[in-house]
Write a protein that holds these residues in place. Structure first.
Motif, PDB file in Angstrom:
ATOM      1  N   VAL A 319     -48.364 -27.434  -3.783  1.00 13.90           N
ATOM      2  CA  VAL A 319     -48.030 -27.962  -2.462  1.00 13.90           C
ATOM      3  C   VAL A 319     -47.477 -26.881  -1.538  1.00 13.90           C
ATOM      4  CG1 VAL A 319     -46.549 -29.584  -1.193  1.00 13.90           C
ATOM      5  CG2 VAL A 319     -47.658 -30.302  -3.323  1.00 13.90           C
ATOM      6  N   THR A 320     -46.479 -26.129  -2.004  1.00 16.14           N
ATOM      7  CA  THR A 320     -45.812 -25.183  -1.104  1.00 16.14           C
ATOM      8  C   THR A 320     -46.735 -24.120  -0.502  1.00 16.14           C
ATOM      9  OG1 THR A 320     -45.078 -23.763  -2.949  1.00 16.14           O
ATOM     10  CG2 THR A 320     -43.562 -25.503  -2.204  1.00 16.14           C
ATOM     11  N   PRO A 321     -47.870 -23.742  -1.154  1.00 16.47           N
ATOM     12  CA  PRO A 321     -48.746 -22.779  -0.472  1.00 16.47           C
ATOM     13  C   PRO A 321     -49.313 -23.290   0.848  1.00 16.47           C
ATOM     14  CG  PRO A 321     -49.228 -22.808  -2.824  1.00 16.47           C
ATOM     15  CD  PRO A 321     -48.293 -23.951  -2.561  1.00 16.47           C
ATOM     16  N   PHE A 322     -49.214 -24.612   1.102  1.00 15.39           N
ATOM     17  CA  PHE A 322     -49.830 -25.176   2.293  1.00 15.39           C
ATOM     18  C   PHE A 322     -48.818 -25.715   3.307  1.00 15.39           C
ATOM     19  CE2 PHE A 322     -52.841 -25.563  -1.199  1.00 15.39           C
ATOM     20  CZ  PHE A 322     -53.975 -24.981  -0.655  1.00 15.39           C
ATOM     21  N   VAL A 323     -47.520 -25.649   3.020  1.00  8.65           N
ATOM     22  CA  VAL A 323     -46.559 -26.298   3.909  1.00  8.65           C
ATOM     23  C   VAL A 323     -46.411 -25.580   5.247  1.00  8.65           C
ATOM     24  CG1 VAL A 323     -45.283 -27.294   1.976  1.00  8.65           C
ATOM     25  CG2 VAL A 323     -44.557 -25.090   2.925  1.00  8.65           C
ATOM     26  N   ASN A 324     -46.860 -24.342   5.336  1.00 11.99           N
ATOM     27  CA  ASN A 324     -46.822 -23.627   6.620  1.00 11.99           C
ATOM     28  C   ASN A 324     -48.107 -23.808   7.420  1.00 11.99           C
ATOM     29  OD1 ASN A 324     -44.240 -21.947   6.932  1.00 11.99           O
ATOM     30  ND2 ASN A 324     -44.814 -21.610   4.797  1.00 11.99           N
ATOM     31  N   LEU A 325     -49.076 -24.496   6.829  1.00 13.02           N
ATOM     32  CA  LEU A 325     -50.328 -24.780   7.522  1.00 13.02           C
ATOM     33  C   LEU A 325     -50.163 -26.074   8.314  1.00 13.02           C
ATOM     34  CD1 LEU A 325     -53.374 -23.924   7.787  1.00 13.02           C
ATOM     35  CD2 LEU A 325     -53.821 -25.587   5.962  1.00 13.02           C
ATOM     36  N   THR A 326     -50.402 -26.037   9.592  1.00 14.00           N
ATOM     37  CA  THR A 326     -50.297 -27.248  10.405  1.00 14.00           C
ATOM     38  C   THR A 326     -51.410 -28.216  10.014  1.00 14.00           C
ATOM     39  OG1 THR A 326     -49.435 -25.932  12.231  1.00 14.00           O
ATOM     40  CG2 THR A 326     -50.199 -28.150  12.753  1.00 14.00           C
ATOM     41  N   ILE A 327     -51.039 -29.439   9.686  1.00 14.34           N
ATOM     42  CA  ILE A 327     -52.027 -30.431   9.269  1.00 14.34           C
ATOM     43  C   ILE A 327     -51.851 -31.709  10.074  1.00 14.34           C
ATOM     44  CG2 ILE A 327     -52.138 -29.484   6.929  1.00 14.34           C
ATOM     45  CD1 ILE A 327     -50.529 -31.909   5.974  1.00 14.34           C
ATOM     46  N   THR A 328     -52.838 -32.585   9.965  1.00 14.55           N
ATOM     47  CA  THR A 328     -52.812 -33.875  10.665  1.00 14.55           C
ATOM     48  C   THR A 328     -52.118 -34.931   9.835  1.00 14.55           C
ATOM     49  OG1 THR A 328     -54.898 -33.298  11.738  1.00 14.55           O
ATOM     50  CG2 THR A 328     -54.252 -35.634  11.761  1.00 14.55           C
ATOM     51  N   GLY A 329     -52.428 -34.988   8.537  1.00 14.75           N
ATOM     52  CA  GLY A 329     -51.848 -36.022   7.694  1.00 14.75           C
ATOM     53  C   GLY A 329     -52.157 -35.807   6.233  1.00 14.75           C
ATOM     54  N   PHE A 330     -51.795 -36.813   5.442  1.00 12.08           N
ATOM     55  CA  PHE A 330     -51.869 -36.725   3.990  1.00 12.08           C
ATOM     56  C   PHE A 330     -52.630 -37.928   3.425  1.00 12.08           C
ATOM     57  CE2 PHE A 330     -47.846 -35.143   5.601  1.00 12.08           C
ATOM     58  CZ  PHE A 330     -47.675 -33.899   4.994  1.00 12.08           C
ATOM     59  N   THR A 371     -41.307 -26.010  11.364  1.00 14.41           N
ATOM     60  CA  THR A 371     -41.519 -25.248  12.592  1.00 14.41           C
ATOM     61  C   THR A 371     -41.883 -26.219  13.710  1.00 14.41           C
ATOM     62  OG1 THR A 371     -42.329 -23.355  11.340  1.00 14.41           O
ATOM     63  CG2 THR A 371     -42.833 -23.405  13.690  1.00 14.41           C
ATOM     64  N   PRO A 372     -41.061 -26.333  14.754  1.00 11.93           N
ATOM     65  CA  PRO A 372     -41.350 -27.287  15.834  1.00 11.93           C
ATOM     66  C   PRO A 372     -42.721 -27.047  16.453  1.00 11.93           C
ATOM     67  CG  PRO A 372     -39.113 -26.432  16.017  1.00 11.93           C
ATOM     68  CD  PRO A 372     -39.796 -25.618  14.961  1.00 11.93           C
ATOM     69  N   GLY A 373     -43.399 -28.151  16.744  1.00 15.29           N
ATOM     70  CA  GLY A 373     -44.699 -28.072  17.397  1.00 15.29           C
ATOM     71  C   GLY A 373     -45.868 -27.990  16.449  1.00 15.29           C
ATOM     72  N   THR A 374     -45.596 -27.804  15.157  1.00 14.20           N
ATOM     73  CA  THR A 374     -46.696 -27.724  14.189  1.00 14.20           C
ATOM     74  C   THR A 374     -46.987 -29.132  13.658  1.00 14.20           C
ATOM     75  OG1 THR A 374     -45.140 -27.143  12.408  1.00 14.20           O
ATOM     76  CG2 THR A 374     -46.163 -25.329  13.622  1.00 14.20           C
ATOM     77  N   THR A 375     -46.882 -29.336  12.363  1.00 11.95           N
ATOM     78  CA  THR A 375     -47.137 -30.664  11.793  1.00 11.95           C
ATOM     79  C   THR A 375     -46.103 -31.657  12.301  1.00 11.95           C
ATOM     80  OG1 THR A 375     -48.071 -29.647   9.808  1.00 11.95           O
ATOM     81  CG2 THR A 375     -47.394 -31.957   9.639  1.00 11.95           C
ATOM     82  N   SER A 376     -46.546 -32.863  12.620  1.00 11.92           N
ATOM     83  CA  SER A 376     -45.641 -33.884  13.138  1.00 11.92           C
ATOM     84  C   SER A 376     -44.614 -34.277  12.082  1.00 11.92           C
ATOM     85  CB  SER A 376     -46.432 -35.127  13.552  1.00 11.92           C
ATOM     86  OG  SER A 376     -45.570 -36.220  13.799  1.00 11.92           O
ATOM     87  N   PRO A 377     -43.353 -34.493  12.479  1.00 10.06           N
ATOM     88  CA  PRO A 377     -42.333 -34.975  11.521  1.00 10.06           C
ATOM     89  C   PRO A 377     -42.666 -36.344  10.941  1.00 10.06           C
ATOM     90  CG  PRO A 377     -41.309 -34.114  13.517  1.00 10.06           C
ATOM     91  CD  PRO A 377     -42.777 -34.216  13.806  1.00 10.06           C
ATOM     92  N   LEU A 378     -43.568 -37.083  11.597  1.00 11.58           N
ATOM     93  CA  LEU A 378     -44.021 -38.365  11.081  1.00 11.58           C
ATOM     94  C   LEU A 378     -45.537 -38.340  10.896  1.00 11.58           C
ATOM     95  CD1 LEU A 378     -41.923 -41.099  12.956  1.00 11.58           C
ATOM     96  CD2 LEU A 378     -41.931 -40.600  10.499  1.00 11.58           C
ATOM     97  N   ALA A 379     -46.027 -37.276  10.319  1.00 11.93           N
ATOM     98  CA  ALA A 379     -47.467 -37.152  10.096  1.00 11.93           C
ATOM     99  C   ALA A 379     -47.972 -38.350   9.301  1.00 11.93           C
ATOM    100  CB  ALA A 379     -47.767 -35.856   9.344  1.00 11.93           C
ATOM    101  N   PRO A 380     -49.105 -38.940   9.684  1.00 16.63           N
ATOM    102  CA  PRO A 380     -49.641 -40.106   8.963  1.00 16.63           C
ATOM    103  C   PRO A 380     -49.807 -39.812   7.482  1.00 16.63           C
ATOM    104  CG  PRO A 380     -50.843 -39.732  10.998  1.00 16.63           C
ATOM    105  CD  PRO A 380     -49.954 -38.545  10.810  1.00 16.63           C
ATOM    106  N   PHE A 381     -49.459 -40.792   6.678  1.00 18.51           N
ATOM    107  CA  PHE A 381     -49.515 -40.631   5.223  1.00 18.51           C
ATOM    108  C   PHE A 381     -50.277 -41.816   4.648  1.00 18.51           C
ATOM    109  CE2 PHE A 381     -47.299 -37.923   2.031  1.00 18.51           C
ATOM    110  CZ  PHE A 381     -47.805 -38.509   0.874  1.00 18.51           C
ATOM    111  N   GLY A 382     -51.462 -41.548   4.080  1.00 13.39           N
ATOM    112  CA  GLY A 382     -52.294 -42.596   3.513  1.00 13.39           C
ATOM    113  C   GLY A 382     -52.106 -42.722   2.013  1.00 13.39           C
TER     114      GLY A 382
END
Length: 823
Positions: A319-330, A371-382
């Motif tokens: 997981v941690t290798p991707f936490v700096n990558l801005t994503i839409t959701g999970f 990091t502000p402005g990257t992945t949303s703090p409430l990114a959709p989680f499926g």
């Protein structure tokens, strides 16, 4: 990447830095001819570049579109700074060129935030640093949405094992789904080289620098890229074949739903078969919950060896290798290996999986949005719930697990799991039973030796070998070395006669409805990827993954404003969700469902055989008959007039029955969740909890049919409470006895893959074959369990009803907190 202006506020910089120091020190001190990080030395080791992008970056990748800020990151062995240049054309063809300078941290990590970019375009992104002998370049990069797909084997299940693989490949060959791009990190098997007990925010493991196959692919390229060359008659396994089916079909169905508005969609698979949720949680997160499968603060096992159960091991490595990558959701599909928890738990009490899943969701969102402005703090989680057959031998906890997967609210996007969506999958078990072969192999058959190709499951992906068939004299005597010519095979006809096996139930196309009807042909053919009966470990990995992807995509569209279109306005956010009930007469229980969650969709009733005399009976481990007890249909509990002390309101109110067994052969039956006596914790720790095959309280439960709500002018009818829509349960079969509890899609008793207990296929026509047991038994017609045939759905999105269990008190329903159903 931590400890500077974009660091995660809850991760100690020293911890983050230490993980990089350990990584980079090993690289710096490695000498020619010696392996790095304890790996097996290779004759000609590949030099570590002085500047590189971390794993997850390659040509043809997708970066997050505006308004989010995309990031690229990696490692630099020189002082820096790193200059990142972006050049190309946007979706409108306008030229774009700019540079961003990123400082290099004391551990060598760097991270550059790019300018927000609209969906589409094609760009080249390069990184340079003074004094570096390498200058990595990413080509044909586009901007769009990125979904991170994780969990255990049903998320990791390769597309090649699913019914719709060839259908999607044909569409790709015609130019379809060109917006989808895939990245696979690891695979079904646990990989110790990727796993870690410290954060790996920057890593070469699983990167394209390490292996050219570790790259992003569009679907055409994926279909042409061989990941596993053939070693026999089987064809090569491509990057398309090996990618997560659930993740891929989510992208396919999301593209179909959005039509011309579909942006480029990047799908990242990072899932490990057989893993527990504790392995996907950081150690700092697990302390918030009690009654874990792996208790916090207690050692798991001596280390090494390491595996997919070790707490934190997959979180830090996968997981941690991707936490700096801005994503839409999970997307999350996991829980099979947590079904055996002594307490599946509840978010309201901070216990078990019901607490762990919300805690994990909160933590993943927090670390990704640092990091502000990257992945949303409430990114959709499926979230995908477990399909029938996924209990890993703990079927008595299946209902509790599905409930916990909603944070115990009975639906998603609730206080415990805000901005979440999900898919109930209980009605799409593998249609062909336990083994998935359709020829009777291991379909709960008492005497498997009567079937040909007895060891089919050991010789996938093509056919049984002559040596394997030689172990079955009857098979050889009949000259049937191939399961596809077995007389009992029901998916494909005997090529010599054109007829199906003599025990095959007559195919009934009328049972196939809605979007699932499009899968009838491929299910009947039963040849995923063109290989007869191809499956992975049988029914525990259902092959109807496109239906799962469709439900997840439909729920995501209904939740997310950026996906909502005119066509999806008013679409159900989830399946019918119980809000309450009213006992209106001795023969009718009115069930009320939340209308706001249904949007503008209506309730759809499907035919369901509630006559339990038609149901197949089951056998216990000694092949003795067990009562016809359970299904996922609507079940109502009443008092037992023959045993009022044993069968009463208290036993009806039990949501989960446990059988606590001890080494001396003794056992205790008790109610795990609900009213009634419970053993003290110290006694529970001394035994093991298993399935209760002969629970006497099973006979209190009776299946009843659902019918349309009568017109308001009819006698005894009532107006549905505000915000609800209603249907009725016909209680005529109770003979005047009062209903004390009601449940839907909530199995209580012994379940096994391919049985009726945890599905809505209750007829003997789909039951196991006991014809060769001593004394005889019913002949199981090896027929498919038609998907989508539980009693209740939403009309357009075709979401099945969310499971519920409610006590009926004073003519009203009452659910266990935090779920509310007293409207």
């Amino acid at each position: 990447l931590r400890g500077r202006n974009f660091s995660h506020p809850t991760v100690k910089p020293a911890m983050a830095a230490r993980s990089h120091v350990l990584l980079l020190t090993a690289v710096f001190t490695a000498t020619p001819g010696r392996g790095v990080l304890g790996k097996v030395p290779t004759p000609q080791p590949t030099p570590t570049p002085s500047l590189y992008f971390s794993a997850g970056f390659s040509d043809d990748m997708v970066l997050a579109r505006a308004p989010s800020v995309a990031a690229v990151y990696g490692h630099c062995a020189v002082a820096g700074p790193v200059t990142v240049r972006v050049a190309g054309a946007d979706a409108d063809g306008a030229a774009v060129e700019y540079s961003v300078v990123a400082p290099v941290g004391h551990d060598g990590s760097w991270k550059a935030l790019l300018h927000p970019a609209a969906a589409g375009g094609s760009f080249e992104i390069s990184a340079t640093a003074a004094g570096s002998h390498s200058a990595p370049v990413l080509r044909r990069v586009t901007f769009g949405d990125i979904w991170f797909c994780s969990g255990q084997s049903n998320m990791a299940l390769a597309t090649q094992f699913t019914f719709s693989a060839e259908t999607v490949l044909a569409a790709v060959a015609s130019g379809g789904y060109s917006n989808l791009r895939l990245f696979q990190y690891g695979g079904m098997q646990f990989e110790s080289a990727i796993a870690s007990n410290t954060p790996q925010y920057v890593t070469l493991e699983g990167s394209v620098t390490q292996d050219p196959l570790n790259r992003w692919n569009n679907l055409s390229l994926a279909a042409a890229t061989v990941r596993t060359p053939s070693k026999g008659p089987a064809r090569n396994v491509t990057a398309f074949d090996s990618f997560s089916a659930t993740c891929l079909y989510f992208g396919v169905e999301l593209t179909d739903a959005l039509g011309e508005d579909a942006p480029p969609i990047g799908l990242i698979q990072s899932a490990v078969g057989g893993s527990t949720i504790e392995a996907w949680m950081g150690n700092h997160t697990r302390a918030a919950c009690t009654d874990e499968w792996v208790e916090f603060g207690k050692p798991w096992k001596p280390q090494p060896p390491l595996d997919q159960h070790v707490p934190g091991m997959l979180y830090y490595g996968y997981v941690t290798p991707f936490v700096n990558l801005t994503i839409t959701g999970f997307l999350w599909y996991q829980g099979e290996n947590n079904c055996g928890m002594k307490k599946v738990g509840n978010s309201a009490t901070g216990a078990g999986y019901g607490c762990e899943l919300p805690a994990m969701v909160r933590d993943w969102r927090q670390v990704w949005s640092a990091t502000p402005g990257t992945t949303s703090p409430l990114a959709p989680f499926g979230i995908a719930t477990l399909a029938a057959g996924g209990s890993e031998g703990a079927g008595n906890h299946m209902a509790a697990m599905r409930w916990a997967q909603t944070g115990n609210y009975g639906y998603w996007n609730n206080p415990a799991l805000p901005n979440t969506f999900g898919a109930q999958l209980y009605d799409i078990a593998d249609p062909w039973g336990k083994s998935g072969t359709g020829d009777g192999n291991r379909l709960n058959d008492y005497n498997n030796a009567t079937r040909c190709c007895k060891r089919w499951e050991q010789c996938n992906p093509i056919r049984c070998t002559a040596e394997q068939n030689a172990t079955n004299a009857k098979c050889m005597a009949a000259g049937q070395q191939d399961a596809c010519t077995d007389a009992r095979y029901c998916a494909n006809p005997d090529p010599a006669t054109g007829k199906y096996g003599p025990t095959c139930a007559q195919w009934n196309s009328s049972l196939w409805w809605g979007t699932l009807a499009s899968l009838e042909g491929v299910v009947r053919k039963n040849a995923p990827s063109g290989i007869p009966a191809l499956n992975f470990m049988g029914g525990i990995h259902p092959r109807l993954k496109r239906a799962a992807g469709r439900r997840l995509a439909a729920a995501a569209v209904a939740l997310m404003p950026s996906y909502r279109t005119n066509a999806s306005t008013g679409q159900a956010r989830t399946g019918p969700t119980l809000s309450g009930c009213t006992l209106t007469s001795a023969t009718r229980l009115s069930l009320h469902f939340n209308s706001s969650l249904l949007g503008t969709e209506a309730l759809t009733l499907r035919p369901f055989d509630a006559d339990m005399s038609h149901w197949t009976y089951r056998m216990d481990s000694s092949h003795s008959r067990i009562n016809k007890t359970d299904s996922l249909g609507l079940m109502v509990c009443t008092a037992d007039p023959a045993n009022p002390d044993g069968g009463n309101a208290t036993t009806c109110a039990c949501q989960t029955w446990n059988l606590l067994s001890f080494q001396d052969g003794g056992s205790i039956r008790y109610c795990g969740v609900g009213a009634g006596w419970k053993p003290p914790p110290e006694l529970v720790q001394q035994g093991s909890i298993g399935e209760d095959q002969k629970n006497p309280f099973a006979t209190q439960w009776v299946a009843v049919p659902l019918v349309e709500e009568p017109a308001k002018a009819d006698v005894g009818s009532t107006t549905s409470p505000v915000g609800t829509v209603s249907i009725s349960a016909d209680l005529t079969s109770l003979g005047g006895r009062a209903p004390l509890a009601v449940r839907l899609a909530w199995p209580l008793f012994k379940s096994m893959v391919g049985s009726a207990d945890d599905m809505c296929c209750t007829s003997a026509a789909t039951g196991p074959d006991y014809s060769s047991m001593p004394g005889g038994g019913p002949v199981g017609a090896i027929a498919p369990c038609v998907p989508g045939n539980c009693p209740l759905y939403s009309s357009k999105s075709e979401h099945p009803a969310n499971p519920f269990f409610a006590v009926i008190d004073g003519g009203k329903c009452r659910c266990t907190a935090p779920q509310q159903c007293d409207a």
